[in-house]
Design a protein around this motif. Structure first.
Motif, PDB file in Angstrom:
ATOM      1  N   MET B   1    -112.121  77.761  29.000  1.00  0.00           N
ATOM      2  CA  MET B   1    -112.870  77.515  30.216  1.00  0.00           C
ATOM      3  C   MET B   1    -113.303  78.811  30.872  1.00  0.00           C
ATOM      4  O   MET B   1    -114.039  78.810  31.828  1.00  0.00           O
ATOM      5  CB  MET B   1    -112.040  76.708  31.196  1.00  0.00           C
ATOM      6  N   LEU B   2    -112.815  79.922  30.371  1.00  0.00           N
ATOM      7  CA  LEU B   2    -113.103  81.139  31.103  1.00  0.00           C
ATOM      8  C   LEU B   2    -114.453  81.754  30.764  1.00  0.00           C
ATOM      9  O   LEU B   2    -114.982  82.521  31.536  1.00  0.00           O
ATOM     10  CB  LEU B   2    -111.987  82.160  30.889  1.00  0.00           C
ATOM     11  N   PHE B   4    -118.004  81.601  31.034  1.00  0.00           N
ATOM     12  CA  PHE B   4    -118.594  80.838  32.118  1.00  0.00           C
ATOM     13  C   PHE B   4    -119.473  79.690  31.643  1.00  0.00           C
ATOM     14  O   PHE B   4    -119.501  78.630  32.243  1.00  0.00           O
ATOM     15  CB  PHE B   4    -119.360  81.774  33.049  1.00  0.00           C
ATOM     16  N   VAL B 203     -97.511  75.202  32.876  1.00  0.00           N
ATOM     17  CA  VAL B 203     -97.716  75.968  34.108  1.00  0.00           C
ATOM     18  C   VAL B 203     -96.434  76.555  34.688  1.00  0.00           C
ATOM     19  O   VAL B 203     -96.488  77.615  35.300  1.00  0.00           O
ATOM     20  CB  VAL B 203     -98.478  75.185  35.203  1.00  0.00           C
ATOM     21  N   PHE B 207     -96.986  80.423  35.153  1.00  0.00           N
ATOM     22  CA  PHE B 207     -97.371  80.886  36.487  1.00  0.00           C
ATOM     23  C   PHE B 207     -96.184  81.332  37.312  1.00  0.00           C
ATOM     24  O   PHE B 207     -96.333  82.117  38.242  1.00  0.00           O
ATOM     25  CB  PHE B 207     -98.199  79.824  37.206  1.00  0.00           C
ATOM     26  N   LYS B 333    -103.306  75.859  43.850  1.00  0.00           N
ATOM     27  CA  LYS B 333    -103.613  76.872  42.846  1.00  0.00           C
ATOM     28  C   LYS B 333    -105.009  76.633  42.269  1.00  0.00           C
ATOM     29  O   LYS B 333    -105.801  77.548  42.080  1.00  0.00           O
ATOM     30  CB  LYS B 333    -102.600  76.827  41.685  1.00  0.00           C
ATOM     31  N   PHE B 337    -108.537  79.005  42.923  1.00  0.00           N
ATOM     32  CA  PHE B 337    -108.851  79.721  41.686  1.00  0.00           C
ATOM     33  C   PHE B 337    -110.247  79.362  41.196  1.00  0.00           C
ATOM     34  O   PHE B 337    -111.038  80.236  40.844  1.00  0.00           O
ATOM     35  CB  PHE B 337    -107.838  79.433  40.571  1.00  0.00           C
ATOM     36  N   TRP B 340    -112.884  80.966  43.422  1.00  0.00           N
ATOM     37  CA  TRP B 340    -112.943  82.400  43.144  1.00  0.00           C
ATOM     38  C   TRP B 340    -113.648  82.652  41.817  1.00  0.00           C
ATOM     39  O   TRP B 340    -114.521  83.508  41.706  1.00  0.00           O
ATOM     40  CB  TRP B 340    -111.525  82.988  43.104  1.00  0.00           C
ATOM     41  N   PHE B 341    -113.285  81.848  40.809  1.00  0.00           N
ATOM     42  CA  PHE B 341    -113.822  82.061  39.472  1.00  0.00           C
ATOM     43  C   PHE B 341    -115.334  81.856  39.443  1.00  0.00           C
ATOM     44  O   PHE B 341    -116.081  82.649  38.866  1.00  0.00           O
ATOM     45  CB  PHE B 341    -113.126  81.104  38.502  1.00  0.00           C
ATOM     46  N   GLN B 344    -117.047  84.719  41.371  1.00  0.00           N
ATOM     47  CA  GLN B 344    -116.973  85.919  40.553  1.00  0.00           C
ATOM     48  C   GLN B 344    -118.061  85.906  39.474  1.00  0.00           C
ATOM     49  O   GLN B 344    -118.771  86.883  39.270  1.00  0.00           O
ATOM     50  CB  GLN B 344    -115.575  85.922  39.920  1.00  0.00           C
ATOM     51  N   VAL B 353    -116.466  89.539  46.251  1.00  0.00           N
ATOM     52  CA  VAL B 353    -115.967  88.173  46.204  1.00  0.00           C
ATOM     53  C   VAL B 353    -114.602  88.136  46.886  1.00  0.00           C
ATOM     54  O   VAL B 353    -113.741  88.952  46.580  1.00  0.00           O
ATOM     55  CB  VAL B 353    -115.857  87.713  44.734  1.00  0.00           C
ATOM     56  N   THR B 355    -110.764  87.230  47.645  1.00  0.00           N
ATOM     57  CA  THR B 355    -109.676  86.890  46.726  1.00  0.00           C
ATOM     58  C   THR B 355    -109.196  85.472  47.020  1.00  0.00           C
ATOM     59  O   THR B 355    -109.541  84.889  48.052  1.00  0.00           O
ATOM     60  CB  THR B 355    -108.481  87.844  46.897  1.00  0.00           C
ATOM     61  N   MET B 356    -108.363  84.944  46.103  1.00  0.00           N
ATOM     62  CA  MET B 356    -107.817  83.599  46.310  1.00  0.00           C
ATOM     63  C   MET B 356    -107.078  83.498  47.634  1.00  0.00           C
ATOM     64  O   MET B 356    -107.131  82.471  48.310  1.00  0.00           O
ATOM     65  CB  MET B 356    -106.847  83.253  45.173  1.00  0.00           C
ATOM     66  N   LYS B 357    -106.366  84.563  47.992  1.00  0.00           N
ATOM     67  CA  LYS B 357    -105.589  84.521  49.225  1.00  0.00           C
ATOM     68  C   LYS B 357    -106.476  84.618  50.462  1.00  0.00           C
ATOM     69  O   LYS B 357    -106.059  84.238  51.552  1.00  0.00           O
ATOM     70  CB  LYS B 357    -104.528  85.617  49.233  1.00  0.00           C
TER      71      LYS B 357
END
Lengths: 154, 436
Positions: B1-2, B4, B203, B207, B333, B337, B340-341, B344, B353, B355-357
């Motif tokens: 999935m990464l 794009f 996970v 994680f 999560k 994510f 963000w993804f 990005q 961009v 961050t997630m936080k």
């Protein structure tokens, strides 16, 4: 799942590279922990170790494992190509996190680290669940590949 | 999935995640309107409506949305036409969950018929899409095995649910009480527990950076539970009470073993920094363990078996304690994510961009979790003593649902704003607009 799917005594490629993933994870966790303690020097050391271990892992895959898999299967644009693209994305993210750490922006570092970890682990899942077992299947007759990986990641 | 181009558009999974929290809020609203009467019995119309708002409206919805998103990563298979598939599942499920709740409340067969049609359509589309992907999996890992068992269990749950709906909608003759027990067990023990287990194998170690689940557990747990569940169902249906009771005890022990294994792994986590979703996992597994032990003991104790409160605890612990907690944590999560993804990928080099936080601060997650925890404890208290605790529990239930929705919508708002600002900086090609 069994550590070695083929019931032989020799270590599988999958097993060996999973160990190396976990090795990178440990450095990553140490860096995060040091940042949370505001230990900038410790964080720089741990993140430096993480970065070196990760880049070495990528290089070993790209120069040894993927070419062997591609030569054996003839799949050049398949899973290995996708893994290469993801390696490139992660190299970029490691640099961004590294910059945050160097500039002393620890908050920013933790934010970047969170998404880097997820990217990295999704990538690892794909390799560990799909690509490595395929490599073990396809490269069962080529023990030299594992030996070379072992010497590169020693 | 990464890579794009292979990633489903953000809207495909997100539509499930932003509408689902509304159903928790609706369940809370229903409990406020109905008051302590809702807890008179698990068979009251309002109780059945609230249960299905949580299980179909929230749980099934997020679980299926997340599954579609995770399949490419975990199984290595891409779901075709992601946007269309998501819509074909999401729209009928959402409307079906609302119609089913309405049907329970007004008792009108027409509503049951409508709900049945919608839910049949939504679950049918989901089962087909996920089955196709799972059977094409190039490598059969422990997770694939668990997901296949979970999907099989969902099929049984939906089948039993539809026949129960047929009883209300068309007057089918069937032993309603036994079929309801089977429907509940396949939904909670089969589908929910096995799906969470299959996902947890991946996970939790990755994680939280813990040791892996024992390999024999990963391969054996789900198939064994599925077989036991089938045996238990046959025995319960056939009226072999003692054999069913013993099989049920083994099932409960199996569930408890999964919860204990996960809790133990979480104590061994090497990722030492604070993570607000860790509390979600711990609460979830503690609830699952408590629920399993209660389920184990109940058939052997006259006091427990006769107490109406126990029936409620056996519903609240697995549904709101176990499933809602872990889903809540996973959403925190997944959603930041993904946002963000996608940012990005679309804004790389053009704009910074968040961050997630920054998209979803830890503090916002923690605060919502405290309300969730209050809701769980108050619901458990309300099951034991309805007059005092029903209203506070209902308010906390509504509150945690609304807050979860607000937190997730907040991510979406920032995503839209950052994307618009970022794309305004540089000219955009049609291709990039379409990917947004």
């Amino acid at each position: 799942m069994p550590a070695n799917p083929y019931w032989s005594l020799a270590m599988s490629i999958r097993e060996f590279l999973i160990d190396d993933h976990r090795h990178c994870d440990d450095f990553f966790a140490a860096a995060e922990q040091a940042v949370e303690r505001s230990d900038a020097a410790g964080a720089a050391t741990a993140f430096g170790q993480f970065r070196a271990a990760l880049l070495r892992h990528f290089a070993a895959e790209e120069q040894t494992l993927f070419p062997a898999f591609e030569a054996r299967t003839g799949m050049r644009m398949g899973p290995t190509q996708m893994m290469r693209i993801e390696h490139e994305q992660m190299r970029g993210l490691v640099e961004v996190a590294d910059e945050a750490l160097t500039s002393g922006d620890l908050e920013e570092f933790l934010g970047q680290a969170e998404s880097l970890l997820i990217m990295m682990q999704q990538h690892n899942m794909k390799e560990e669940n799909v690509l490595y077992p395929m490599c073990d299947q396809q490269l069962a007759g080529e023990p030299a590949v594992l030996e070379r990986l072992q010497s590169e990641l020693a | 999935m990464l890579s794009f181009d292979q990633v489903p558009p953000l809207a495909a999974p997100l539509r499930f995640f932003v509408t689902a929290p509304l159903f928790i809020a609706l369940a809370g609203l229903l409990a406020v309107i109905d008051g302590p009467a809702i807890l008179a019995s698990r068979w009251t119309p309002a109780a059945l409506a609230a249960t299905h708002l949580l299980t179909v409206g929230f749980m099934a919805q997020v679980m299926l949305g997340a599954l579609l998103q995770m399949l490419p990563v975990v199984v290595g298979v891409v779901v075709p036409r992601p946007r269309l598939t998501a819509a074909l599942i999401h729209i009928p499920l959402t409307l079906g969950a609302l119609a089913l709740a309405a049907a329970f409340l007004n008792g009108n067969p027409i509503w049951f018929q409508g709900a049945l049609g919608l839910l049949g359509l939504g679950f049918g589309a989901a089962l087909i899409a996920v089955h196709l992907a799972l059977w094409r999996a190039p490598v059969v890992s422990g997770t694939v095995i668990a997901l296949r068992c979970a999907l099989g269990a969902l099929m049984v749950t939906v089948g039993l649910g539809l026949s129960l709906g047929g009883f209300f909608g068309w007057g089918f003759t069937l032993p309603v009480v036994v079929v309801t027990h089977l429907h509940t067990a396949w939904g909670l023990v089969g589908w929910t527990t096995l799906l969470v287990a299959g996902v947890a194998y991946q996970v939790v170690p990755m994680f939280q950076i813990t040791p892996p689940y024992p390999s024999a557990f990963v391969r054996g747990f789900a198939p064994l539970m599925a077989v036991l569940l089938a045996a238990w169902s046959a025995l319960a249906f056939g009226g072999w009470e003692m054999a069913a009771r013993l099989t049920g005890a083994v099932l409960a022990l199996g569930v408890a073993l999964f919860a204990v294994t996960t809790l133990r792994l979480l104590t061994q986590r090497r990722r030492k920094i604070g993570d607000p979703t860790l509390a979600c996992w711990r609460t979830s597994m503690a609830s699952l363990l408590t629920g399993a032990l209660l389920w184990l003991l109940t058939p052997w104790s006259q006091t427990l078996a006769r107490a109406p409160q126990v029936e409620w605890l056996l519903g609240i612990l697995p549904i709101f304690g176990f499933a809602v907690a872990v889903i809540n944590g996973m959403l925190y999560k997944i959603v930041p994510f993904l946002a963000w993804f996608h940012l990005q990928a679309q804004l790389l080099g053009r704009a910074k961009v968040p961050t997630m936080k920054q998209l979803l601060p830890d503090a916002a997650i923690r605060r919502q979790f405290w309300v969730y925890l209050a809701a769980l404890l108050l619901l458990l208290a309300a099951a034991v003593h309805p007059p005092v605790f029903t209203y506070p529990a209902a308010l906390a239930l509504g509150g945690t649902g609304v807050w979860l929705g607000v937190n997730l919508m907040g991510v979406w708002w920032i995503y839209r704003r950052v994307l618009q600002d970022g794309l305004a900086v540089a000219p955009v090609t049609d291709n990039e607009v379409m990917r947004g």
